[in-house]
Design a protein around this motif. Structure first.
Motif: not given
Length: 259
Positions: A92-103, A11-14, A252-255
């Motif tokens: 990959d991009p969704v994982a990054a977008a979730v990590a940004r935590r802003r609209l 997940y971190g790599s993604a 994402a929930v798993q991680v």
């Protein structure tokens, strides 16, 4: 023996790769999508030629199996060439977008999806125009490609949607698994197996099925542009549901749950 990466490592790599894609320029995103569209058409054409060559000697089912085996090379070209089909941007991009935590992260994601989808079709349509010229392909390959388009168009709406869910899940699973391997050979094998299974279903990937239908329209099959539009809507919705809900968000929930 190397240690298999954990879900957290994958997940971190993604997330890192997704950040790179979200931050890339519109020109880079568009060109990457265009090349993927051009490339995947070789898989579609390989399916048509192989199925046509097998049909005179084998039953229909065997022809479909041979065609699916041939199609896998198209996805290998896409993955090894580091180009992107629309569904490759679900993990990959969704994982990054979730990590940004802003609209505000939603706009770069939406732009990426739109550019890649449109340019997938633009590149694919260009190559389809080349391959539909009489004499470009051997034998009755044009007839076989038109038949495949008819088969896709004949499915009812619910089947197209559910097959779209399967395709979105499958291609997003591929995105996940590619972060678990390091060698080019492993990436090629994963891409080929997923490409084979995608065509064997056959499952409705919005770009692949859409380009199949475009071939059918241009080759004179009883397939129309409204059929193409309906397939794009239904298979695209299914791809999003399968890719985002069944794969990306659950990983994402798993991680998060293991943290």
């Amino acid at each position: 023996m190397a240690r298999a990466p954990s879900p957290e490592d994958i997940y971190g790599s993604a997330r890192s790769e997704g950040e790179r894609r979200l931050s890339s320029s519109a020109l880079e995103q568009a060109s990457t999508g265009f090349i993927a569209g051009v490339t995947i058409v070789f898989g579609i054409v390989a399916l048509g030629v192989a199925r046509e060559l097998a049909a005179p000697d084998f039953a229909s089912g065997v022809g479909q199996l041979v065609g699916a085996l041939a199609f896998g090379i198209g996805l290998v070209f896409v993955v090894v060439g580091r180009t992107e089909l629309f569904t490759e941007n679900f993990f990959d991009p969704v994982a990054a977008a979730v990590a940004r935590r802003r609209l505000g992260a939603l706009w770069p994601l939406a732009r990426l999806w739109l550019l890649v989808l449109v340019l997938n079709f633009a590149g694919g349509a260009l190559m389809a125009a080349v391959f539909t010229v009489p004499g470009t392909l051997p034998g009755r390959a044009h007839h076989t490609l038109a038949l495949v388009a008819e088969e896709i168009a004949a499915k009812d709406g619910l089947a197209t949607f559910t097959r779209g869910i399967a395709a979105g899940t499958l291609l997003t699973l591929l995105s996940y698994l590619l972060h678990a391997v390091e060698s080019v050979g492993s990436r090629m094998l994963l891409a080929y197996v997923v490409g084979f299974f995608l065509a064997l279903g056959p499952f409705d990937h919005v770009v692949v099925s859409g380009l199949h239908l475009l071939f059918g329209i241009w080759l004179g099959a009883p397939v129309s542009y409204p059929d193409l539009g309906l397939n794009i809507v239904l298979s695209g919705a299914g791809n999003l549901l399968g890719g985002l809900l069944l794969m990306t968000l659950t990983h994402a929930v798993q991680v998060k749950g293991s943290g």
